[in-house]
Every structure is written in structure tokens, then in C-alpha cells.
Design an enzyme around this catalytic site. Structure first.
Site, PDB file in Angstrom:
ATOM      1  N   HIS A 135      12.161  45.464  60.107  1.00 23.10           N
ATOM      2  CA  HIS A 135      11.885  44.548  61.317  1.00 23.10           C
ATOM      3  C   HIS A 135      12.666  45.288  62.548  1.00 23.10           C
ATOM      4  CE1 HIS A 135      15.678  42.205  62.001  1.00 23.10           C
ATOM      5  NE2 HIS A 135      15.795  42.609  60.761  1.00 23.10           N
ATOM      6  N   THR A 140       8.854  40.294  41.879  1.00 21.29           N
ATOM      7  CA  THR A 140       7.659  40.562  42.626  1.00 21.29           C
ATOM      8  C   THR A 140       7.795  41.249  43.765  1.00 21.29           C
ATOM      9  OG1 THR A 140       6.603  38.843  41.148  1.00 21.29           O
ATOM     10  CG2 THR A 140       5.271  39.908  42.985  1.00 21.29           C
ATOM     11  N   GLY A 170      17.568  44.968  55.262  1.00 19.98           N
ATOM     12  CA  GLY A 170      18.621  45.771  55.512  1.00 19.98           C
ATOM     13  C   GLY A 170      19.891  45.166  55.042  1.00 19.98           C
ATOM     14  N   THR A 171      19.972  43.941  54.919  1.00 23.46           N
ATOM     15  CA  THR A 171      21.317  43.187  54.508  1.00 23.46           C
ATOM     16  C   THR A 171      21.387  43.404  52.879  1.00 23.46           C
ATOM     17  OG1 THR A 171      21.202  41.714  56.160  1.00 23.46           O
ATOM     18  CG2 THR A 171      22.626  41.151  54.197  1.00 23.46           C
ATOM     19  N   ASN A 207      24.920  48.916  65.881  1.00 25.88           N
ATOM     20  CA  ASN A 207      24.069  47.943  66.426  1.00 25.88           C
ATOM     21  C   ASN A 207      24.449  47.426  67.585  1.00 25.88           C
ATOM     22  OD1 ASN A 207      25.873  46.905  64.062  1.00 25.88           O
ATOM     23  ND2 ASN A 207      25.118  45.004  64.761  1.00 25.88           N
ATOM     24  N   SER A 213      15.823  49.094  57.374  1.00 25.50           N
ATOM     25  CA  SER A 213      15.225  47.558  57.680  1.00 25.50           C
ATOM     26  C   SER A 213      13.937  47.776  58.489  1.00 25.50           C
ATOM     27  CB  SER A 213      16.174  46.711  58.277  1.00 25.50           C
ATOM     28  OG  SER A 213      15.665  45.228  58.234  1.00 25.50           O
ATOM     29  N   CYS A 250      23.420  39.998  65.200  1.00 22.44           N
ATOM     30  CA  CYS A 250      22.699  39.544  64.058  1.00 22.44           C
ATOM     31  C   CYS A 250      23.283  38.330  63.594  1.00 22.44           C
ATOM     32  CB  CYS A 250      22.757  40.713  63.086  1.00 22.44           C
ATOM     33  SG  CYS A 250      21.958  42.059  63.718  1.00 22.44           S
ATOM     34  N   GLN A 285      19.585  51.053  62.635  1.00 19.52           N
ATOM     35  CA  GLN A 285      19.536  51.103  64.069  1.00 19.52           C
ATOM     36  C   GLN A 285      19.026  52.452  64.543  1.00 19.52           C
ATOM     37  OE1 GLN A 285      19.345  48.696  66.215  1.00 19.52           O
ATOM     38  NE2 GLN A 285      19.990  47.126  65.002  1.00 19.52           N
TER      39      GLN A 285
HETATM   40  C1  LIG Z   1      23.204  48.157  61.464  1.00 16.66           C
HETATM   41  C2  LIG Z   1      22.335  47.073  60.849  1.00 16.66           C
HETATM   42  N1  LIG Z   1      23.053  46.928  59.308  1.00 16.66           N
HETATM   43  C3  LIG Z   1      22.168  46.042  58.864  1.00 16.66           C
HETATM   44  C4  LIG Z   1      21.289  45.013  59.497  1.00 16.66           C
HETATM   45  C5  LIG Z   1      20.660  43.898  58.490  1.00 16.66           C
HETATM   46  O1  LIG Z   1      19.162  44.319  58.380  1.00 16.66           O
HETATM   47  P1  LIG Z   1      18.251  42.682  57.969  1.00 16.66           P
HETATM   48  O2  LIG Z   1      18.076  42.257  59.166  1.00 16.66           O
HETATM   49  O3  LIG Z   1      17.086  43.564  57.638  1.00 16.66           O
HETATM   50  O4  LIG Z   1      19.075  42.092  56.852  1.00 16.66           O
HETATM   51  C6  LIG Z   1      21.130  44.984  60.818  1.00 16.66           C
HETATM   52  C7  LIG Z   1      20.351  43.965  61.602  1.00 16.66           C
HETATM   53  O5  LIG Z   1      20.489  42.783  61.438  1.00 16.66           O
HETATM   54  C8  LIG Z   1      21.747  46.033  61.386  1.00 16.66           C
HETATM   55  O6  LIG Z   1      21.491  46.104  62.881  1.00 16.66           O
HETATM   56  C1  LIG Z   2       8.854  31.299  35.523  1.00 19.40           C
HETATM   57  C2  LIG Z   2       9.202  32.343  36.522  1.00 19.40           C
HETATM   58  N1  LIG Z   2      10.440  32.659  37.005  1.00 19.40           N
HETATM   59  C3  LIG Z   2      10.655  33.679  37.925  1.00 19.40           C
HETATM   60  C4  LIG Z   2       9.651  34.393  38.335  1.00 19.40           C
HETATM   61  C5  LIG Z   2      10.007  35.453  39.333  1.00 19.40           C
HETATM   62  O1  LIG Z   2       9.592  35.216  40.625  1.00 19.40           O
HETATM   63  P1  LIG Z   2       9.129  36.168  41.762  1.00 19.40           P
HETATM   64  O2  LIG Z   2       7.886  36.779  41.267  1.00 19.40           O
HETATM   65  O3  LIG Z   2       8.877  35.548  42.976  1.00 19.40           O
HETATM   66  O4  LIG Z   2      10.266  37.231  41.811  1.00 19.40           O
HETATM   67  C6  LIG Z   2       8.294  34.187  37.740  1.00 19.40           C
HETATM   68  C7  LIG Z   2       7.367  35.298  38.057  1.00 19.40           C
HETATM   69  O5  LIG Z   2       7.166  36.083  38.379  1.00 19.40           O
HETATM   70  C8  LIG Z   2       8.043  33.250  36.911  1.00 19.40           C
HETATM   71  O6  LIG Z   2       6.939  33.000  36.242  1.00 19.40           O
END
Ligand SMILES: Cc1ncc(COP(=O)(O)O)c(C=O)c1O
Ligand SMILES: Cc1ncc(COP(=O)(O)O)c(C=O)c1O
Ligand code: FES
Ligand code: FES
Lengths: 386, 121, 386, 121
Positions: C201, C237, C71-72, C151, C199, C325, C179
Site C-alpha cells: 500500500h 489462503t 509490511g508489519t 518513514n 508493503s 503509522c 519506504q
Molecule cells: C518503514 C516501514 N516499515 C513497515 C511499515 C508497516 O507496513 P504495513 O503498513 O504494511 O503494515 C511501514 C508503514 O506503515 C513503514 O513505513
Molecule cells: C475450519 C477452517 N479453519 C481455518 C481455515 C483457514 O482460513 P483461511 O483460509 O482464511 O486462512 C479454513 C479454510 O481454509 C477452514 O476451513
């Protein structure tokens, strides 16, 4: 049908021990690590354990590890973060022509925004010459980013020499170790890294989690603002499950590094030897000795990579072509082009990257299948053979 | 990525090869991907008696060439000229968006072969 | 000891059905979705299925969903992305004083970089007045970001009215629905959102994965550059396992929305009634009716939140205080301060957020424990009671 | 978050309360967190005969107040003056970095109470 997965540089399956721990964590570790009650603190303990394990893997301090959403994010955080965080120091970045797009496109974007960028050339093996780094340095150079091992052709860069040059000039040095960690020793002090990137899913951990190593005292501006997690460098609720799996994968990587890679290297060498012997006009890309132990990357004249890949897939063999991490793009590999290879040859490049699950039988199977497939496509091709 | 029709033509491409005494030959290279497709035609009484192709190209290029030769064979020159990349792609049951240009290769090569035949005539 | 988890707005445990699917995916779905061979395409299929499910949950198009690391990150991508991506349109942002730090700190950072920022005040319930939005709009306003549900105190904002104003002026509208989704209906067209954050979770999915909804045609510049995944908006990825779990959680959230939230609301109402009756000088924060069905947020005079939280934890009750949070920060809740509450009262605020696992017994248990705990700390306090 | 010693003093704080006829009283409010701690002392023959405290504060504040009163009780005025926030934090076996200032509350309140006693004397 026999299944042979030889694309471990694209991603790896979860290690069975990682799966076991993650299964446990899915049921039992569900607090928010920022929460003060015991359930939250328990989750924090697991995250901290993982932090210690990844720190140990690369010889870093516990407080120098920042978990992120993957290798790509870590590269971006390192580069954008160091550049934006040190604007007074300068506005010139040096990188190499064979970096992963996570580094290269990030740098190019900064160039668009007005920063200066030098992209270093490489030799035919994809190797950066440290002397070129020296020459590229300007008064306003703030960051040098050169990867440790290449994700396509497997070439290992002279990172130690480059970092020494950077250090002498007081320039920050970042290195992308996504492909090397778990394959060859990666130690932050040996490499002289100020910033270093690792991704979990290349070492039998889950996808969507990575880390940035940031040496104490190196200023980095966050990409993502919010709750202030990861000591304000990377806000967002921690990916506890992913981090726990990553930690376990790091522990295993450290434990098995030597034995496993010695084993894989033998298989890889057999594969290279067999392919070059059996298939005419086949070429090994990358450096012969200074290469990752699990990487065998070939160009085959007169054939196109995607059709090769699809045909091999039909025979149960999973490999990649071009820039594997973005193989949905049509562009020919920027790495092989930078090495001076012709467009056509680049188009016929195939990467085999071996891993824990591969056996000698797998290699034999590939060697029994590949020559025929290449031969068949050559017979379709208007190029050569006439 | 590809649908079963495409995969069938990829696995068992029809009419791959050259025509030694072709009446027309057209070759197209695609700038965006570097791939190449060549079409040979044999024309008799305004009919495309034989059509063959060769390609250095991706899966979609191989399948497009195969489908194109099937579509063109036995057609009149006018009918053959009316074949577009969309005709080929549609006959294949569709191609992924990024692979639309691969069917261009095939259609364009055919048109070039027809031009070639025209000039030689 | 009885365990009562009442901090579902901080995070939620994985739903058992989510766990089952993720266990399967851990063993069987390990390809890289960008890989062309079947193993990769299989992983892509799972990711696309999840994409369809989250799209369905909020009435969005399949192609309008961009998976992120949480979410962030989504909030940051929406705000930084829309602002940097539309520099020609203007450089003024409007947000509210009660936003999550992921929005507020992101906006404040842009202000530091030279953008103009208006932070709208709220009334005593934490509600934004749409009229204030209207007044705040300038020629150069490019983005308005107002959250759907808060939240902390659970207040639901008049998002529809605000988005109408934005639309009329051709200004992009972002709303943080972290939320609200899964608690009350969230539909991108009903809300009039151009950009919308969710988000995983918070809806019984895994942590470290979220999404940005981006209406077709809205320009957003990436935060993270690289392989071009998520249609170039968010490289890296894909977190396949996390996304698969998120998709399942979304499916369940849609399925159970009504029944589950009706059930939880009854419990929540009992909790509110009981607390206000049993504990003198206790106050309900947030709006009485326009509030999230699972949220009960109180301030207790003369007691400090952290000690209350720790004592409740010793009795097996998990709740949060202040801004959950980022509860490792010492600052008093910016939300309650914005509502005009005194510093002292803010310090004694406790948030109960109910969820699937809570029963009426849980509520009774809390009601039997809480008054004594509050009473005890009041007896320690130099404030009041004298 | 807190170690067992801290948790023990949090759960069972020693010497909570007021001294009705205190010889000195000191109250400190912490700006960074808004918390308050008040210390009462009873001094006889230069000895802190009794020490009590009240706090509107976090777990660390409650534990710090408790530990402080234990440390100060029975000490001479000079010895009591030598008690610092570190003395308190150390006696508690350490506090989390962000919670160091909470022990300040306690030590500062004691010193204020001693000042108060001094001026009243
Ligand atoms: C209103 C709101 N926005 C954003 C977030 C951030 O999401 P995340 O925890 O997935 O980074 C939260 C909770 O942490 C939230 O309650
Ligand atoms: C050399 C290199 N750097 C960065 C990445 C990117 O990492 P990620 O797949 O976790 O985003 C990869 C593979 O995808 C990589 O082979
Ligand atoms: S990608 Fe080149 S022809 Fe298909
Ligand atoms: S946080 Fe205020 S006294 Fe501890």
C-alpha cells in the site's frame, strides 16, 4: 460447457453486493485509518462499520473484534496468543484430531517448543465426546480448542457442552467457526466461546482477511508487533478494502442465513441421496444429521480422489479431495483417518460443498456425470472389482 | 497443474487393463501417498510384446502408467530394464516436483514385472 | 475546496491500472490457488504472475518471495522467524533506534523473552554509522536489521556497507524497504539483503498485503502455521485479490520509478525551499542529500503537530505528524528524539510526503497556507515568542 | 476524531491570550504528551472577571482551554474550584478516550492559577 462450482468450503466467489461496495471503496476510501485527517478518519469509519457488522453477525461486542489476515492467522493468534499470554495459568492445550491444520499444526508446533498437548480422538463421524474433554483436563490446562463445524466431512461438534466444561474449570475455550458462520447460527455467548475464528472468504467476502473474536478480559499476546493497530493485538496497517468487503459479506450472511441455507440443504440432500443410490460402494462421511447444511462428503471404494477431481474438472465440476485447504499435500485426510476410515477409502474421498450459486440443475448435472467417472476409474484400478 | 501431454495420457490412458496370461506382473505401492500401480508384461523372444497396467493413483500415476506402457512395448528386456522414472517423466514433458514419485511407481512396477518374469522363466 | 494529499508515506491511493485489474479479478479470479481444478490453478497463475513481478522489481528469484499480510507482518516474520529459526547460531540482535515500530517493537519483545538486543544510535540526521554496527557485533549475533529509508525523516541508511559487515561475520541481514521501494532502486543483491520487507500500500497497491524476500538458504521459522501455503513459511489462503493488485503496482513502480521520482523530487525541493524561507524557526529534519525523493519533514518551533495537522486538514491538506503509522499514540517521535531533537521541537514536526497525484499547484497551495497556520498557533503558544 | 463542539472550539478558540496584570497564573505540563497549557485569571470580589489561556498542545488541549475559560469566566472562586477535567470534557460533548488527559491540562492549570492568586493575595 456447464460449470458447476461445488467447493464453497474451499473458498467462495465475492457476493455481487460485496463487489459493488469494494469497487466504490477502491476509488474513494484510501486513507490510512490511523491518520488523523479526515481522509484517514473516513477510512476508519468504514472499518468501524464493518467491525460492527461482523460483531452483529456473531453477537459480539464491537470492541471484541480483532481483524487479521485470515482464518489461519486468527487460529494462530488465538492459540499461540492465549498460550503465550497466560503462561502462569498453565502449559497444557487440548484440541481434537479433526481440527484444521491452522489449529493442529499450530498446536503441534507449541508441543515441539515444550508445551503439553492432548489431541482428542473422535468417533466414526468425526465427533468429539465431551466426556473425553473432561478426562483430558489437567491442573495445567490453559486452553481448549475444538472447531464448530468440520471443513472436510461437515460434522458439527458439541461445542456448547465442551465450552461449559472449560468454563467450569476456568480454562479458555477457542472455537474455529470458519466453516459454520453464515451456515448455521454462530453466537459467541451461545457457544460459550472466549476466542472464536472467522474467515471472510468462506462467506462470499475477499480472501486474506479474517477476525478473531476475543472476549473482554481474555489475555492474548500478539503474534505481530508494530504500530499497535487493532488495540495492540494485531499491528499492521488495516486491510481497509478487505475489511470493508468482509463487513458487507457479514451483513449479507446474517440477512440470508436462514433462507439460503434451507435452500442449499434441499439440494445437498438430493445430491447425497442420488450419489448413494447411483454409485455402489459409496459412503457418506461425517454425521448424518449433525452436519453443515451445504456439505456432502463421500468416499468411493477403489478410486483415487485426485484423478476423480481432475476428471470432474474436465466436465466443468469443481470439487475437492482430502484436506481441501492444502490439497497440494499428498497426505491422506487426517480427518477421515481419525474417523477410522481405511487408507484406501480415504484416498477416494470427494467433498461437495454447495453455495449460493448452485441450482437443482447443478445437482442433476453432477448426478449425471459422477457415476460414469467413478465407474471408469474403477475399471483402471487394481483394487477390488476382481 | 499438469502439462498437456500428461493431461492427454490422463484423459486417454493407453494400455489400461490386465493381461490374463501375463508372463510377468509387478505391483508397487507408494508409501508417501498410498497409491498403487500394477504392470503386466508378455515377453516373447526377449521382446516385450505386450504391456498393460492398472492403477489406483493420481493423475500423474495414470499418465505415468500410460506412458510407461508405450515406452516399454516392443522393447527388448534390456531396453526395458533401462527405463527409469526419469525416462517416463521426461517423455511426459515433466511432472510437478511433488509428483516426481508418481513416475517411480510406474518404472518400479515394470522392473518388478521383469523380475517376476525372470524368476518364472 | 482544494484537496492536497501529501501523506504518501502513510499510504497511497490505488493506481488506476491497479483498480482496473482488481475489478477484473474480483469478478473472474475467485478460485483458491491451492485447489487442483482449473479455477484454482487459474488463481494460482495470477498469484504467480504477481510473484514474478514483485521479484523482478527487486531483482529477486521467483522462489524467494513470500507473500504476507503486510509490511508489519513481513518485518515480524523476518525478525522473529530468523531468530527462532537460528537459535543455534546465537541470540543477539542488532537494530537501529530509528526503525519502524514493526521492527523495533518486535525486537523489544524478543528482548523481553530473553534475547539480547543492541539498538544502535544515529547521528542528527538519523543515520546509522556502519562502524557502530561493527562494534556492536558479538559472538552470538544472529541478525542485523537496519531499514533502507526512514518513514519519518526520509533519511537513507548506508545499507550496503552494513550488509557487507554482516556478511563478513556470517550474520543474517534484514532491511525494511517499505519506504524506498518504488522511490529509489531496491535490488536485493546490491543491498546485500538476506531478508527484505516490502508493503503493497505504499506503492499504490492495496493495503493488507506485503512480502518478505528471503534469500535461498536462509532459515526462517513461520509465525503462522496451517495449510502450508507460501512454501510452508506463511500458511493461510492467499489474499489473491490483494496479491494481484500488489503485482500490478510493482510492475508500475518499476516502469515509472525514474521519471516519476525525478518529477516528485523537483516539487519536493520547491516545498522545502519555500517552507524554510517563509517560516522562521522552521527546520528540515533528516539528511539533506541522502533522503527519499518525496519526503519533506519539518519541525516548527513553538507549535504542536496535531493542531497543525488538523488545521491543515480543514484547508484540505493531508499530512502527518510524529510517527505517522501510529499517530494515534501520544508519544513524541522516537526517530526525532534519537536524532537528538528537543521534545518541544519534536512535537512540532510535520511530514509532507509527495506522490503521483501531486502537482506544482499543490506545492504552491501548501506554501500559501502553511505559514499563516504556523503563525496562528504560535500566537496561542506559551512557548517562545515572549 | 473530535466532535463538532470540540472542532468549533479548536477552530475558534475563545479567550486565547495573556492578561498583562493577571492576579493569578497557572501553568501545567503534561508528562504523557509533552504539551503545556497556561491559564491567567483576573479576580475581583471573589469573581473571576477575566480568564485567558495559552497552549502548546493538541486539538483537544486548545478546545479544552477555550471551553475552560468560558466555563470559569464570571464564576465565583468556589465555583471555579469545582470545575474538573470532567466538567470541561462534558461541556465539550466528550473527548476521545486517549484525549481525556488533555482536559486535565486545562482544569489543572485553572486550579494552579487560583492557588497562585491565593498565595499572592
Ligand atoms: C518503514 C516501514 N516499515 C513497515 C511499515 C508497516 O507496513 P504495513 O503498513 O504494511 O503494515 C511501514 C508503514 O506503515 C513503514 O513505513
Ligand atoms: C475450519 C477452517 N479453519 C481455518 C481455515 C483457514 O482460513 P483461511 O483460509 O482464511 O486462512 C479454513 C479454510 O481454509 C477452514 O476451513
Ligand atoms: S500422488 Fe500417489 S501416485 Fe501420484
Ligand atoms: S495530547 Fe497533549 S494535550 Fe492533548
Amino acid at each position: 460447457m456447464k460449470k458447476v462450482y461445488m467447493d464453497h468450503s474451499a473458498t467462495t466467489p465475492l457476493h455481487p453486493e460485496v463487489i459493488d461496495l469494494m469497487k466504490f471503496a477502491m476509488e474513494h476510501v484510501y486513507g490510512n485509518p490511523s491518520s488523523l485527517y479526515s481522509l484517514g478518519q473516513e477510512a476508519k469509519k468504514y472499518v468501524d462499520e464493518a467491525r460492527q457488522k461482523v460483531a452483529d453477525l456473531i453477537g459480539a461486542g464491537f470492541d471484541e473484534i480483532y481483524f487479521t489476515g485470515g482464518g489461519t492467522e486468527s487460529d494462530n493468534l488465538a492459540i499461540q496468543g492465549a498460550v503465550y499470554g497466560n503462561e502462569k495459568k498453565g502449559n497444557h492445550i487440548i484440541t481434537s484430531a479433526v481440527e484444521h491444520p491452522a489449529v493442529l499444526d499450530c498446536c503441534r508446533n507449541l508441543e515441539k517448543k515444550g508445551y503439553e498437548l492432548t489431541i482428542l480422538p473422535v468417533d466414526q463421524y468425526g465427533m468429539v465426546d465431551p466426556e473425553e474433554v473432561n478426562k483430558a483436563i489437567k491442573k495445567n490446562t490453559v486452553l481448549i480448542s475444538v472447531m464448530h463445524g468440520n471443513n472436510e466431512n461437515g460434522t458439527i461438534q458439541p461445542v456448547q457442552e465442551i465450552s461449559k466444561i472449560a468454563k467450569k474449570q476456568g480454562i479458555f475455550f477457542h472455537t474455529d467457526c470458519v466453516q459454520t458462520v453464515g451456515k448455521i447460527p454462530v453466537h459467541v455467548d451461545d457457544l460459550g466461546a472466549d476466542l472464536l475464528t472467522i474467515s471472510s472468504h468462506k462467506i462470499y467476502g475477499p480472501k486474506g482477511v479474517g477476525l478473531l473474536y476475543k472476549r473482554k478480559g481474555v489475555r492474548v499476546q500478539p503474534l505481530i508487533y508494530g504500530g499497535g493497530q487493532e488495540r495492540r493485538i494485531r499491528s499492521g496497517t488495516e486491510n481497509t478494502l478487505g475489511i470493508i468487503g468482509f463487513g458487507k459479506a457479514a451483513e449479507i450472511a446474517a440477512r440470508d442465513l436462514e433462507t439460503e441455507n434451507r435452500r442449499v440443504k434441499v439440494l445437498r440432500d438430493k445430491l447425497i441421496k442420488g450419489v448413494l443410490e447411483k454409485i455402489p460402494q459409496s459412503y457418506l462421511n461425517g454425521h448424518k444429521e449433525k452436519r453443515l447444511p451445504h456439505n456432502a462428503h463421500f468416499s468411493f471404494a477403489y478410486v483415487e480422489g485426485e484423478s476423480l477431481l481432475l476428471s470432474l474438472d474436465m466436465k466443468g465440476i469443481a470439487v475437492s479431495t482430502g484436506s481441501a485447504c492444502s490439497s497440494t499435500s499428498l497426505q491422506a485426510s487426517h480427518v477421515l483417518i481419525a474417523c477410522g476410515q481405511s487408507q484406501e477409502l480415504v484416498h477416494g474421498s470427494i467433498r461437495f460443498t454447495l453455495g449460493r450459486d448452485n441450482t437443482e440443475e447443478d445437482v442433476d448435472y453432477v448426478l449425471s456425470v459422477l457415476p460414469g467417472v467413478v465407474e471408469r476409474f474403477r475399471s483402471f484400478s487394481p483394487l477390488g472389482g476382481e | 497443474m499438469y502439462n498437456p501431454t500428461v493431461m492427454d495420457h490422463f484423459e486417454n490412458p493407453r494400455n489400461v487393463g490386465e493381461i490374463a496370461d501375463a508372463d510377468g506382473m509387478g505391483e508397487v505401492g507408494n508409501l508417501s501417498c498410498g497409491d498403487i500401480l500394477r504392470v503386466y508384461i508378455k515377453v516373447k523372444d526377449n521382446i516385450l510384446e505386450d504391456v498393460k497396467y492398472k492403477t489406483f493413483g493420481c493423475g500423474a500415476a495414470i499418465a505415468s502408467g500410460s506412458m510407461l506402457t508405450e515406452l516399454a512395448k516392443g522393447k527388448t528386456v534390456e531396453e526395458a530394464l533401462a527405463i527409469t522414472n526419469n525416462t517416463v517423466a521426461d517423455a511426459l514433458g515433466g511432472l510437478p516436483p511433488k509428483k516426481k514419485h508418481c513416475s517411480n511407481l510406474a518404472a518400479d512396477a515394470l522392473h518388478k514385472a521383469l523380475e517376476d518374469w525372470q524368476t518364472k522363466k
